[in-house]
Write an enzyme that holds these catalytic residues in place. Structure first.
Site, mmCIF file in Angstrom:
data_model
loop_
_atom_site.group_PDB
_atom_site.id
_atom_site.type_symbol
_atom_site.label_atom_id
_atom_site.label_comp_id
_atom_site.label_asym_id
_atom_site.label_seq_id
_atom_site.Cartn_x
_atom_site.Cartn_y
_atom_site.Cartn_z
ATOM 1 N N TYR A 141 0.829 -1.212 0.000
ATOM 2 C CA TYR A 141 0.000 0.000 0.000
ATOM 3 C C TYR A 141 0.865 1.264 0.000
ATOM 4 C CZ TYR A 141 -4.626 -2.025 0.956
ATOM 5 O OH TYR A 141 -5.816 -2.681 0.871
ATOM 6 N N LYS A 186 3.410 -15.206 2.910
ATOM 7 C CA LYS A 186 3.646 -15.954 1.666
ATOM 8 C C LYS A 186 5.149 -16.163 1.580
ATOM 9 C CE LYS A 186 2.243 -17.749 -2.294
ATOM 10 N NZ LYS A 186 1.377 -18.950 -2.401
ATOM 11 N N ASP A 219 -2.518 -18.393 0.952
ATOM 12 C CA ASP A 219 -3.490 -19.124 0.115
ATOM 13 C C ASP A 219 -4.158 -20.233 0.924
ATOM 14 O OD1 ASP A 219 -1.004 -20.380 0.196
ATOM 15 O OD2 ASP A 219 -0.988 -20.956 -1.911
ATOM 16 N N ASP A 243 -6.309 -7.082 4.296
ATOM 17 C CA ASP A 243 -7.440 -6.448 3.607
ATOM 18 C C ASP A 243 -8.310 -7.522 2.959
ATOM 19 O OD1 ASP A 243 -9.004 -4.376 2.382
ATOM 20 O OD2 ASP A 243 -7.925 -4.779 0.509
ATOM 21 N N ASP A 247 -12.298 -9.310 4.303
ATOM 22 C CA ASP A 247 -13.554 -9.326 3.528
ATOM 23 C C ASP A 247 -14.066 -10.767 3.435
ATOM 24 O OD1 ASP A 247 -13.383 -6.560 3.041
ATOM 25 O OD2 ASP A 247 -14.102 -6.791 0.981
#
Ligand code: IPM
Ligand code: MG
Length: 352
Positions: A141, A186, A219, A243, A247
């Site tokens: 970001y 990751k 993942d 983020d 959701d």
């Protein structure tokens, strides 16, 4: 106590839902004998229209003076031209950065009365109680950005200090809960994730020997969140993974419309906002779900003002409003009309 709350409604449904959060805070203040003052300022698209700047200096100055910031949502189709020089979302990102709010707490606790609102089977949801701690002022970001006709670049960068402070905050939270921390990264691909992982491995055993921790690749985490959500206690992860995963996790609670968040830094001042967006499709119709905003106000009471009984009372009031059947459209049974934003807010006040 006395406190000043900055109210940044932002765009779309932001104004409708923060109005209900302010009413709820006023009711709590009256009942518990506190003096809360509210001052409004512009942020996002509304600020671009009025001042040409997504985070006007006056807004930032108010936030710095305030004890806490209550925020609605920013963005909308009016300001989404990809060639625009300034976007509403930049105002929010700059505000998080300027106030040093490096940790974003997103609790995911499905309400027992709303299990059927979730697309996930109820038997998987009972007892789910997750606290996601999303790093909020680093990563992709905030890295270097470039964009030409042939190429675009977003740099993902993390410093050791940025990782350490958010990991410590998350581990400290785990200590007050079920003492389990899942760090999501990751590390099989990204250098930033390898630094993240080695930092967790150093900080946890030495400073938080009483907290169990595990690593999970992002993942796999996306899958396990749906397959066995009860197994998670505190999750800590970098900005963009957090983020996306929150959701996804909101679907465990039935709707984005009920998930609050608290953005915290080193001091007591925090920023409190629903995790949902500005929902331009339903803005202005008085049908948005105010519960995420009201629950964000409860987090404001707890984390910035340290008013724990008051926060508990407000959360209990939202719970009773939900049980009483005051469900806005996003939570109402399919084919039934939901209650209005105001009616949901009224149900909370009644319960209080
Ligand atoms: C959120 C939002 C923001 C983010 C946007 C509006 C910039 O999606 O708070 O989750 O990506 O952080
Ligand atoms: Mg988001």
């Amino acid at each position: 106590m006395q406190a000043l709350i900055a109210v940044l409604a932002g765009d779309g449904i932001g104004g409708e839902v923060t109005a209900e959060a302010v009413r709820a805070l006023e009711a709590v203040a009256a009942r518990f004998g506190h003096e809360l003052r509210f001052e409004a300022a512009l942020l996002g698209g509304a600020a671009i229209d009025a001042a040409g700047d997504a985070l006007p200096a006056a807004t930032l100055a108010l936030c710095r003076r305030a004890d806490a910031v209550l925020l609605g949502a920013v963005g909308g189709p009016k300001w989404s031209d990809p060639h625009a020089k300034v976007r509403p979302e930049q105002g929010l990102l700059q505000l998080r950065k300027a106030l040093g709010l490096f940790a974003n707490l997103r609790p995911v606790v499905p309400h027992p009365a709303l299990l059927d609102a979730s697309p996930i089977k109820a038997e998987l949801l009972r007892g789910v109680d997750i606290m996601v701690v999303r790093e909020l002022t680093g990563g992709i970001y905030f890295g270097e950005k470039r964009h030409s006709a042939e190429e675009a670049v977003d740099v993902c960068r993390y410093t050791l200090e940025e990782i350490e402070r958010v990991v410590r905050l998350a581990a400290g939270l785990a200590r007050t809960r079920r003492r389990k921390l899942t760090s999501i990264d990751k590390a099989n691909v990204l250098e930033t994730s390898r630094l993240w992982r080695s930092t967790v491995e150093r900080v946890l055993p030495s400073e938080f020997p009483d907290v169990n921790f595990e690593h999970m690749l992002v993942d796999a985490a996306a899958m396990h969140l749906l397959k066995r959500p009860r197994d998670f206690d505190v999750i800590v992860t970098e900005n963009m993974f957090g983020d996306i995963l929150t959701d996804e996790a909101s679907m465990l609670a039935g709707s984005l419309g009920i998930l609050p968040s608290a953005s915290l830094g080193a001091g007591a001042r925090g920023l409190f906002e629903p995790i949902h967006g500005s929902a331009p499709d339903i803005a202005g119709r008085g049908i948005a779900n105010p519960y995420a905003a009201i629950l964000s106000a409860a987090m404001l009471l707890r984390y910035s003002l340290k008013l724990h009984a008051e926060a508990d009372a407000l959360e209990a009031a939202v719970s009773r409003a939900v049980v009483s059947g005051a469900l806005p459209a996003d939570l109402a049974a399919p084919g039934t009309l939901g209650v209005t934003t105001r009616a949901a807010g009224d149900a909370v006040l009644t319960a209080l």
